[in-house]
Every structure is written in C-alpha cells, then in structure tokens.
Design a protein around this motif. Structure first.
Motif: not given
Length: 309
Positions: A210-214, A234-243, A253-256, A269-277
């Motif tokens: 699982l990777a976290v990247s704004h 299996t790969t999972v990504v938390i990101t603000n940019h789903p493309q 893809v878990l979009a924030s 800017a991404s920290r709070i939303s990523q923590l929600v995810v």
C-alpha cells in the motif's frame, strides 16, 4: 462470479472492487474535487479550461461554448475534448452537471480565498478550518466504496502487508501502521524508497503493498509499487490524483481530496483528507475482523492503563 484474488471471497453481491477509473465524473457536490484530481493528466489547453471550471463553475455553466473558448483562449473543439476527458459526452452535459453542482454550493465567501500576509490569527484559523472541512466533505465524494471494499479485503488477508510513504505521506503511512498494529494486523511501514523497494521485491501473491502519495508521481513509491505488482502482490494507492502513474499501477485506488492554497502546499493540503481515507480503511478492516480487533483493542487499552497507573 467475481472473486477477490487475495482470499477468494465472493464479491458478486456487493460493490465491485475492480477498477472504475474510466467512469464519468458525474454531477454532484464533489465535481470540482474530481476535476482538480484530474488536472495533472490533462493537456495544457484542457487544464486551462478545467481551472476555470474549478474557480467558478457557475460562470462556466452560464457560458456558451464560444464564450468559454474566448475566456480560456482555446478552440471550441478543445472544450469538447476537455468535457470528454472529464467523463462527459460533450459540453452540454458538462454545463448541466456544473449548474447542478453550483446550485448545491453555498455562496462564495472570503473563507474560500487563500491566506494572505495581512490575515489575523483568527482569519487564518477560520480559513484553515473551512478549507480542511471542505477537504473532508469532498473526500467522501471521491472515495469509491467498491475500491475501498477491495482494499479492505486485501488488507484482511493473511499475507504480508507493507505500507510506504515519504515526507508528509510518510506520516499518513505511519498512522495507518499504528492503527492496524493496534488491532493485531501485522504490517510494516517504510518512510524511504530503499526500505520500501527491498521489501517490495520479496512480496508475492497474497501479500499487499500500500503506497501513500499525494501526487501519485513520487519516484520514492512508484518503483517499489511497480516491483510489488510485478511480483504478484495486491497493490493499493491512497492519492489525490486517480489518473496518476501510481493509480494506474494499483489494483485499488483510494482517492482523497484537498486543495492547495497560499502557505498550504500539496503535502499539507492532502494530509487531512488522506487521514480520513486511512480511518475509513481501518474501521472497515476492524469491522470485518471484529472479534480479533475487539480483543486486541481491549488488551492494548488495558496495558496502557496499567502502564499509566
């Protein structure tokens, strides 16, 4: 019958956790957040149009295609291509979605503007609280339940789980690591590319990376993510940019959502939303492993209480 590749769970009666990145953005209060997430993948001409949409969707909804092309300094055909890139059949459909979205939005206020050098501490506080509250609400519109379910099922498996993130994203990765450890889900967190890479190449089917990247473009997580996928994990990504590149590599893809402002770069800017995810992922995992998680939380709580006493 669709099955999850990590544990064979039947998913035919629930939301499809497969890729849904080609679905239209669709009307709704999160339309602007969706467009912001797609900005890095657009051509320069389309990006100019998209920024106009984000800045004032009501004005764009009122504009004819000729008026918008003059405003953006592009051609009518560029606007049609942009509408299609955003998931709509053409500009008329985009205008309708923007009108519906604008109607649901409260009147614009000074709280939506960036922080200035002249703002008082009270104004800074009000603007930040407003912006971060909006990020939380917009994240709800961007986080796809099917993608979340797929990630949850993968994390609930018995294989290894490695979480990677660098810089501010590393703090989010550490938060998820701490939460999962607390409910008895063994996992490893990596805050640098070399540690992540050497772990990724040792993974295999049934394991999860699982990777976290704004931005979804950080080389520190892209190569480990690519190698983990190549090994069958299996790969999972938390990101603000789903493309983004990372999103294209991921199974789920878990979009924030989170917008940059003055004195508030992307990482902040991404920290709070990523923590929600992260919280959504954690709670769903705890739900599906209720007895084990409940026992682990009670035991660790008792240990901490005894230590404080």
């Amino acid at each position: 019958m669709k099955t999850d590749r990590t544990n064979g769970t039947d998913l035919s009666d629930g939301p499809d956790p497969g890729r849904e990145r080609d679905s239209p953005a669709g009307p709704g209060d999160g339309l602007a957040a969706t467009i912001r997430g797609l900005l890095p993948s657009l051509t320069p001409a389309s990006a100019r149009i998209a920024r106009l949409i984000v800045e004032d969707p009501a004005q764009v909804a009122r504009s004819t295609i000729s008026e918008l092309s003059a405003l953006a300094g592009t051609s009518d055909s560029s606007i049609v291509r942009t509408a299609r890139a955003l998931g709509f059949s053409g500009y008329p459909e985009l205008r309708l979605a923007l009108a519906a979205s604008a109607a649901r939005q409260p009147p614009r206020s000074t709280l939506t503007s960036g922080i200035t050098r002249q703002d008082s501490p009270a104004e800074v506080m009000a603007k930040l609280v407003h912006t971060e509250s909006q990020a939380v609400l917009e994240t709800e519109t961007q986080l796809d339940p099917g993608q979340l379910l797929g990630a949850v099922l993968a994390v609930c498996g018995d294989g290894q789980l490695h979480i990677a993130g660098v810089g501010a994203s590393g703090l989010v990765a550490q938060d998820l690591h701490q939460k999962l450890q607390r409910i008895g889900r063994p996992c490893h967190a990596h805050g640098d590319s070399q540690s992540a890479l050497t772990s990724a190449v040792l993974l295999g089917p049934g394991d999860v990376f699982l990777a976290v990247s704004h931005s979804g473009e950080s080389r520190d997580v892209l190569e480990p993510l690519r190698r983990a996928a190549a090994e069958g994990a299996t790969t999972v990504v938390i990101t603000n940019h789903p493309q983004s590149s990372a999103a294209r590599l991921a199974d789920f893809v878990l979009a924030s959502a989170g917008r940059e402002t003055t004195f508030r770069p992307g990482a902040m800017a991404s920290r709070i939303s990523q923590l929600v995810v992260v919280d959504c992922l954690f709670v769903c995992v705890a739900q599906r492993t209720y007895e084990k998680s409940d026992h682990a939380l009670r035991v660790t709580h008792q240990a901490l209480e005894s230590d404080r006493a």
